[in-house]
Scaffold this active site. Structure first.
Site, PDB file in Angstrom:
ATOM      1  N   TYR A 142     111.750  46.416  60.301  1.00  0.00           N
ATOM      2  CA  TYR A 142     111.935  45.636  59.072  1.00  0.00           C
ATOM      3  C   TYR A 142     112.670  46.429  57.990  1.00  0.00           C
ATOM      4  CZ  TYR A 142     109.093  41.540  60.356  1.00  0.00           C
ATOM      5  OH  TYR A 142     108.624  40.369  60.914  1.00  0.00           O
ATOM      6  N   PHE A 195     106.815  43.379  49.452  1.00  0.00           N
ATOM      7  CA  PHE A 195     105.876  43.117  50.546  1.00  0.00           C
ATOM      8  C   PHE A 195     106.053  44.066  51.739  1.00  0.00           C
ATOM      9  CE2 PHE A 195     109.455  40.080  50.988  1.00  0.00           C
ATOM     10  CZ  PHE A 195     109.907  40.377  52.273  1.00  0.00           C
ATOM     11  N   ARG A 248     114.539  29.471  64.874  1.00  0.00           N
ATOM     12  CA  ARG A 248     114.177  29.411  63.450  1.00  0.00           C
ATOM     13  C   ARG A 248     113.638  28.027  63.082  1.00  0.00           C
ATOM     14  NH1 ARG A 248     113.819  34.133  60.469  1.00  0.00           N
ATOM     15  NH2 ARG A 248     113.893  32.718  58.699  1.00  0.00           N
ATOM     16  N   THR A 293     109.240  30.529  56.171  1.00  0.00           N
ATOM     17  CA  THR A 293     108.433  31.752  56.102  1.00  0.00           C
ATOM     18  C   THR A 293     107.022  31.460  55.587  1.00  0.00           C
ATOM     19  OG1 THR A 293     110.475  32.919  55.577  1.00  0.00           O
ATOM     20  CG2 THR A 293     108.420  34.116  55.183  1.00  0.00           C
ATOM     21  N   ARG A 308     104.803  27.590  62.246  1.00  0.00           N
ATOM     22  CA  ARG A 308     104.133  28.165  61.082  1.00  0.00           C
ATOM     23  C   ARG A 308     103.296  27.131  60.330  1.00  0.00           C
ATOM     24  NH1 ARG A 308     109.164  32.076  59.318  1.00  0.00           N
ATOM     25  NH2 ARG A 308     108.410  34.010  60.282  1.00  0.00           N
ATOM     26  N   ASN A 341     102.134  34.955  59.590  1.00  0.00           N
ATOM     27  CA  ASN A 341     102.764  33.671  59.899  1.00  0.00           C
ATOM     28  C   ASN A 341     103.183  33.545  61.363  1.00  0.00           C
ATOM     29  OD1 ASN A 341     104.932  35.381  59.803  1.00  0.00           O
ATOM     30  ND2 ASN A 341     105.985  34.369  58.101  1.00  0.00           N
ATOM     31  N   GLU A 372     118.026  43.596  66.576  1.00  0.00           N
ATOM     32  CA  GLU A 372     116.614  43.436  66.938  1.00  0.00           C
ATOM     33  C   GLU A 372     116.356  43.427  68.448  1.00  0.00           C
ATOM     34  OE1 GLU A 372     115.378  39.915  64.808  1.00  0.00           O
ATOM     35  OE2 GLU A 372     115.403  40.964  62.876  1.00  0.00           O
TER      36      GLU A 372
END
Ligand code: CDP
Ligand code: MG
Length: 138
Positions: free
Chosen positions: A49, A57, A85, A91, A102, A112, A126
């Site tokens: 991340y 956060f 997505r 989110t 979610r 989530n 990723e």
């Protein structure tokens, strides 16, 4: 055809949602082409991340992401990135559309349930974070 990275986060694994999440992906035309369960260290979560390193956060997120095992998946299909997505939802589960993972399953904006690459560029970073090319079945 496109590849994307998805993670079932520690809350999803803890709450026995692995099968439910993968079912939703498979039933919507995505193919699982790599899969691994693993427990990230705090440092590994921070590296994954890194794009969020200056966000408020970041520390909490990376502690959460290293709080238990996760399942990493490569999903393949037409427009796999945007399709994943869409199936995940926003989110914040409170803002996610009904029928999304979610909205239906997540408990908070942090916990989530799932991650999905948000662009071709992020998928290129990723996917190899978790899998080498010989671990991905075309
Ligand atoms: O996962 P997604 O791409 O939808 O969201 P993001 O903006 O890339 O944020 C990454 C992750 O950080 C989210 O999935 C949440 O777990 C967490 N987050 C948070 O805890 N609080 C926020 N205000 C935003 C994101
Ligand atoms: Mg993101």
């Amino acid at each position: 055809m496109e590849n994307t990275l998805s993670l079932i986060k520690p809350d999803g694994v803890r709450r026995n949602l692995i099968g439910e999440v993968i079912r939703r992906f498979e039933q919507n035309g995505l193919k699982v082409t790599a899969m691994e369960m693993l427990w990230l260290s705090k440092k590994e979560a921070e590296g994954f991340y890194i794009i969020h390193k200056d966000r408020p956060f970041y520390d909490s997120l990376t502690s959460f992401m290293s709080s238990g095992p996760i399942v990493a998946l490569v999903l393949r299909g037409e427009n796999a990135i945007s399709k994943t997505r869409e199936l995940m939802g926003a989110t914040n589960p409170a803002e996610a559309v009904k029928g999304t993972i979610r909205r239906d399953l997540a408990e908070s904006i942090e916990a989530n349930v799932v991650h999905g690459s948000d662009s071709k560029g992020s998928a290129i970073f990723e996917i190899p974070y978790f899998f080498s090319s010989i671990e991905i079945y075309a």
